[in-house]
Scaffold this active site. Structure first.
Site, short mmCIF file in Angstrom:
data_model
loop_
_atom_site.label_atom_id
_atom_site.label_comp_id
_atom_site.label_asym_id
_atom_site.label_seq_id
_atom_site.Cartn_x
_atom_site.Cartn_y
_atom_site.Cartn_z
N GLU A 265 0.84 -1.20 0.00
CA GLU A 265 0.00 0.00 0.00
C GLU A 265 0.87 1.24 0.00
O GLU A 265 1.81 1.31 0.81
CB GLU A 265 -0.93 -0.01 1.22
CG GLU A 265 -1.91 -1.16 1.22
CD GLU A 265 -2.72 -1.27 2.52
OE1 GLU A 265 -3.66 -2.07 2.54
OE2 GLU A 265 -2.38 -0.55 3.49
N HIS A 284 -7.94 1.45 1.76
CA HIS A 284 -7.70 1.34 3.20
C HIS A 284 -8.47 2.44 3.96
O HIS A 284 -7.88 3.17 4.78
CB HIS A 284 -6.21 1.42 3.51
CG HIS A 284 -5.83 0.71 4.78
ND1 HIS A 284 -4.73 -0.10 4.88
CD2 HIS A 284 -6.39 0.71 6.01
CE1 HIS A 284 -4.63 -0.58 6.11
NE2 HIS A 284 -5.65 -0.09 6.82
#
Length: 317
Positions: A265, A284
């Site tokens: 990420e 997220h």
């Protein structure tokens, strides 16, 4: 007391106040910090606040002996070498259970998006398909009712329990796999992982990332799932073997997936899930509601205050 926050932006991009933490010492906030700048920015800090910054033994050693406390802006604490911190006398504290409701809400956002296909039909209406329809209604793909379906929950902490309660409100049956079954929960059935995979229409992951759960969802475990089942992951990205999941979606073994976390990420442009069929990915955001982040900041401040008062709380090392 010198307090340094190495990555304040995602927690507070400007819509909340740092005021209560500023009361506790000389407080410096950086929006983001590159690995090469960690030691330079954190040098001399007594309290260090991080989220996703990797804090290695080498970094901890370089910041000793001034550094005495690390405050995480998260529940997970695998980014800090907790063993090394303990050896150096550095207390590490996390933020437990602050996002329970928000994460459970996103789980069902995925499930309802997949079963009711809201985006598909909203786009069809905007494209004029309803205006041109000879009937008062239409549907472009089959829709699914949740009542009577089975949800399998892997992990049964606060989030898993909240997801179970929401599932039961929809009339779903609930299977749970956890190392610590609790017989107080009479409306769920505790089962082994194979029984959960075999018996669930939807599987949702709420387990911590450990050596035992890394790539728990892989080609072998997916093969045990029902044909056409749905996978949801809002726990940690590495719990899922991303290539195996992409293959299962593209082959039709699984009908859909909803993911709020990935192994890397921000997302790697080459991640096979970005182009997989019926794969819904959010960046997220399960923890990102303003109310949720305000709760996080409140616990962060309480953790620091408790440590300064000699009664540390939420210690993870």
């Amino acid at each position: 007391m010198k307090i340094v926050n190495l990555e304040g932006y995602t927690t507070n991009p400007g819509d909340l106040s740092w005021g209560k933490i500023e009361e506790l010492g000389d407080y410096t906030v950086y929006e983001r910090t590159e690995p090469k700048d960690i030691i330079k920015r954190a040098k001399g800090a007594n309290i260090l606040i991080v989220n996703k910054t990797i804090v290695t033994k080498e970094i901890l050693t370089a910041l000793s002996p001034e550094l005495e406390y690390i405050g995480l802006q998260s529940t997970g604490y695998n980014v800090v070498d907790c063993k090394a911190a303990r050896e150096l006398g550095i207390t590490v504290c996390n933020i437990p259970a602050y996002s329970t409701n928000a994460v459970a809400q996103l789980v069902f956002s995925f499930i309802l998006q997949i079963t009711n296909k809201v985006t598909l039909h909203s786009d069809a209406v905007r494209n004029g398909e309803w205006c041109d329809c000879p009937d008062f209604c239409f549907w472009k793909e089959p829709l699914t009712e949740l009542d009577g379906k089975t949800l399998g929950i892997i992990g049964f902490g606060s989030i898993g329990k909240r997801v179970a309660a929401l599932a039961q409100a929809f009339g779903m049956n609930v299977l749970v796999n956890t190392p610590h079954p609790n017989n107080e929960y009479k409306n769920v059935k505790f089962v082994n992982i194979d029984e959960l995979l075999n018996g669930s229409d939807f599987v949702t992951c709420h387990c911590p990332l450990t050596p035992n759960t890394e790539k728990l969802i892989n080609a072998k475990s997916i093969a045990k799932m029902k044909d056409g089942a749905v996978l949801i992951n809002t726990s940690r990205g590495p719990v899922v073997d991303e290539q195996a999941l992409a293959d299962a979606l593209n082959s039709g073994k699984l009908s859909a997936a909803g993911l709020d976390v990935l192994e890397t990420e921000p997302a790697n442009p080459n991640n096979p899930l970005l182009t997989a069929k019926n794969c819904f990915i959010t960046p997220h955001i399960a923890w990102a509601a303003k109310e949720t982040r305000a709760r996080l900041l409140n616990i962060l401040e309480q953790n620091i205050r408790a440590y300064l008062n000699g009664n540390p709380q939420n210690v993870v090392n």
